[in-house]
Scaffold this motif. Structure first.
Motif, PDB file in Angstrom:
ATOM      1  N   ALA A   1       0.896  -1.161  -0.096  1.00 30.45           N
ATOM      2  CA  ALA A   1       0.154  -0.126  -0.066  1.00 30.45           C
ATOM      3  C   ALA A   1       0.848   1.258  -0.010  1.00 30.45           C
ATOM      4  CB  ALA A   1      -0.901  -0.123   1.234  1.00 30.45           C
ATOM      5  N   GLU A   2       1.980   1.373   0.843  1.00 30.95           N
ATOM      6  CA  GLU A   2       2.889   2.435   0.690  1.00 30.95           C
ATOM      7  C   GLU A   2       3.562   2.551  -0.629  1.00 30.95           C
ATOM      8  OE1 GLU A   2       6.555   4.189   3.742  1.00 30.95           O
ATOM      9  OE2 GLU A   2       5.932   2.180   3.562  1.00 30.95           O
ATOM     10  N   ASN A   3       3.942   1.396  -1.101  1.00 34.94           N
ATOM     11  CA  ASN A   3       4.613   1.520  -2.525  1.00 34.94           C
ATOM     12  C   ASN A   3       3.692   2.052  -3.539  1.00 34.94           C
ATOM     13  OD1 ASN A   3       7.100   0.492  -1.645  1.00 34.94           O
ATOM     14  ND2 ASN A   3       6.529  -1.419  -2.238  1.00 34.94           N
ATOM     15  N   VAL A   4       2.390   1.683  -3.547  1.00 31.26           N
ATOM     16  CA  VAL A   4       1.225   2.294  -4.296  1.00 31.26           C
ATOM     17  C   VAL A   4       1.006   3.830  -4.247  1.00 31.26           C
ATOM     18  CG1 VAL A   4      -1.197   2.218  -4.910  1.00 31.26           C
ATOM     19  CG2 VAL A   4       0.179   0.029  -4.909  1.00 31.26           C
ATOM     20  N   TYR A   5       0.972   4.102  -3.130  1.00 35.96           N
ATOM     21  CA  TYR A   5       0.584   5.487  -2.810  1.00 35.96           C
ATOM     22  C   TYR A   5       1.919   6.387  -3.371  1.00 35.96           C
ATOM     23  CZ  TYR A   5       0.346   9.737   0.166  1.00 35.96           C
ATOM     24  OH  TYR A   5       0.392  11.094   0.634  1.00 35.96           O
ATOM     25  N   ILE A   6       3.286   5.890  -3.034  1.00 37.01           N
ATOM     26  CA  ILE A   6       4.383   6.626  -3.321  1.00 37.01           C
ATOM     27  C   ILE A   6       4.392   6.747  -4.888  1.00 37.01           C
ATOM     28  CG2 ILE A   6       7.027   6.398  -3.491  1.00 37.01           C
ATOM     29  CD1 ILE A   6       6.921   5.409  -0.805  1.00 37.01           C
ATOM     30  N   GLN A   7       4.234   5.779  -5.709  1.00 37.56           N
ATOM     31  CA  GLN A   7       3.931   5.691  -7.102  1.00 37.56           C
ATOM     32  C   GLN A   7       3.136   6.677  -7.397  1.00 37.56           C
ATOM     33  OE1 GLN A   7       3.302   1.959  -7.982  1.00 37.56           O
ATOM     34  NE2 GLN A   7       5.721   1.167  -7.992  1.00 37.56           N
TER      35      GLN A   7
ATOM     36  N   MET B   1       1.995   9.334  -5.936  1.00 37.53           N
ATOM     37  CA  MET B   1       2.358  10.702  -5.408  1.00 37.53           C
ATOM     38  C   MET B   1       3.571  10.927  -6.614  1.00 37.53           C
ATOM     39  SD  MET B   1       0.520  11.440  -3.461  1.00 37.53           S
ATOM     40  CE  MET B   1       0.070  12.869  -2.793  1.00 37.53           C
ATOM     41  N   GLU B   2       4.366  10.064  -6.929  1.00 35.59           N
ATOM     42  CA  GLU B   2       5.407  10.342  -7.970  1.00 35.59           C
ATOM     43  C   GLU B   2       4.872  10.890  -9.412  1.00 35.59           C
ATOM     44  OE1 GLU B   2       7.922   7.385  -7.745  1.00 35.59           O
ATOM     45  OE2 GLU B   2       9.123   7.920  -6.186  1.00 35.59           O
ATOM     46  N   ARG B   3       3.581  10.031  -9.641  1.00 37.06           N
ATOM     47  CA  ARG B   3       2.887  10.176 -10.919  1.00 37.06           C
ATOM     48  C   ARG B   3       2.290  11.584 -10.948  1.00 37.06           C
ATOM     49  NH1 ARG B   3       1.352   4.860 -10.778  1.00 37.06           N
ATOM     50  NH2 ARG B   3      -0.741   5.484  -9.577  1.00 37.06           N
ATOM     51  N   GLU B   4       1.704  11.916  -9.860  1.00 36.42           N
ATOM     52  CA  GLU B   4       0.962  13.243  -9.706  1.00 36.42           C
ATOM     53  C   GLU B   4       2.084  14.503  -9.834  1.00 36.42           C
ATOM     54  OE1 GLU B   4      -1.414  13.303  -6.215  1.00 36.42           O
ATOM     55  OE2 GLU B   4      -2.793  11.930  -7.024  1.00 36.42           O
ATOM     56  N   ARG B   5       3.015  14.374  -9.421  1.00 35.24           N
ATOM     57  CA  ARG B   5       4.360  15.184  -9.272  1.00 35.24           C
ATOM     58  C   ARG B   5       4.842  15.548 -10.618  1.00 35.24           C
ATOM     59  NH1 ARG B   5       8.873  13.349  -7.986  1.00 35.24           N
ATOM     60  NH2 ARG B   5      10.575  14.996  -8.579  1.00 35.24           N
ATOM     61  N   MET B   6       5.033  14.387 -11.242  1.00 31.13           N
ATOM     62  CA  MET B   6       5.704  14.179 -12.580  1.00 31.13           C
ATOM     63  C   MET B   6       4.576  14.942 -13.742  1.00 31.13           C
ATOM     64  SD  MET B   6       8.484  13.184 -12.654  1.00 31.13           S
ATOM     65  CE  MET B   6       8.894  13.176 -14.273  1.00 31.13           C
ATOM     66  N   GLU B   7       3.503  14.900 -13.481  1.00 30.68           N
ATOM     67  CA  GLU B   7       2.201  15.538 -14.153  1.00 30.68           C
ATOM     68  C   GLU B   7       2.196  16.833 -13.973  1.00 30.68           C
ATOM     69  OE1 GLU B   7      -0.709  15.564 -17.136  1.00 30.68           O
ATOM     70  OE2 GLU B   7       0.463  13.777 -16.476  1.00 30.68           O
ATOM     71  N   LYS B   8       2.273  17.090 -12.652  1.00 27.83           N
ATOM     72  CA  LYS B   8       2.358  18.869 -12.572  1.00 27.83           C
ATOM     73  C   LYS B   8       3.442  19.256 -13.170  1.00 27.83           C
ATOM     74  CE  LYS B   8      -0.038  18.557  -8.115  1.00 27.83           C
ATOM     75  NZ  LYS B   8      -0.035  18.917  -6.546  1.00 27.83           N
ATOM     76  N   LEU B   9       4.742  18.724 -13.097  1.00 29.46           N
ATOM     77  CA  LEU B   9       5.958  19.461 -13.751  1.00 29.46           C
ATOM     78  C   LEU B   9       5.766  19.224 -15.164  1.00 29.46           C
ATOM     79  CD1 LEU B   9       8.759  17.450 -11.733  1.00 29.46           C
ATOM     80  CD2 LEU B   9       7.945  19.933 -11.582  1.00 29.46           C
ATOM     81  N   LYS B  10       5.141  18.546 -15.654  1.00 24.71           N
ATOM     82  CA  LYS B  10       4.737  18.222 -17.399  1.00 24.71           C
ATOM     83  C   LYS B  10       3.954  19.473 -17.619  1.00 24.71           C
ATOM     84  CE  LYS B  10       2.819  15.427 -20.963  1.00 24.71           C
ATOM     85  NZ  LYS B  10       2.316  14.092 -21.253  1.00 24.71           N
TER      86      LYS B  10
END
Length: 103
Positions: free
Chosen positions: A43-49, A51-60
């Motif tokens: 569950a923690e790994n899914v949450y981290i992934q 958050m990383e996807r959202e962060r990358m989308e915001k940067l894009k």
């Protein structure tokens, strides 16, 4: 002062942390001192992934917005350049007309 002793039915409370983690079938996170089950780790790994996807989308999106802004500035500058060139051309024509009008 009397001390209270909690009975756990055995000496589980005195075993080293790693040994207790192995007995319970749990993973011991050495960094934070937490004991995590496989489900919790997953569950923690899914949450981290996520958050990383959202962060990358915001940067894009930010990069696209900056690119669009730069293009607008270039368009604005080229428009201003055209206006300036037109003004220079009008001034040149005006001065030529005045020179021709002089006797």
């Amino acid at each position: 002062m009397a001390m209270r002793v909690a009975s756990s039915g055995g000496r589980l409370g005195f075993r080293p942390m790693m040994e207790r983690a192995a007995i319970g079938g749990r993973y011991f996170s050495e960094m934070k001192g937490k004991v995590l089950s496989e489900e919790e780790r997953a569950a923690e790994n899914v949450y981290i992934q996520k958050m990383e996807r959202e962060r990358m989308e915001k940067l894009k999106q930010k990069a696209e917005k900056e690119k669009h802004s730069e293009q607008e500035k270039k368009t604005e500058i080229s428009g201003l350049e055209k206006m300036a060139l037109a003004a220079l051309e009008r001034r040149k024509m005006y001065t030529q007309a005045q020179e021709q009008a002089k006797p």
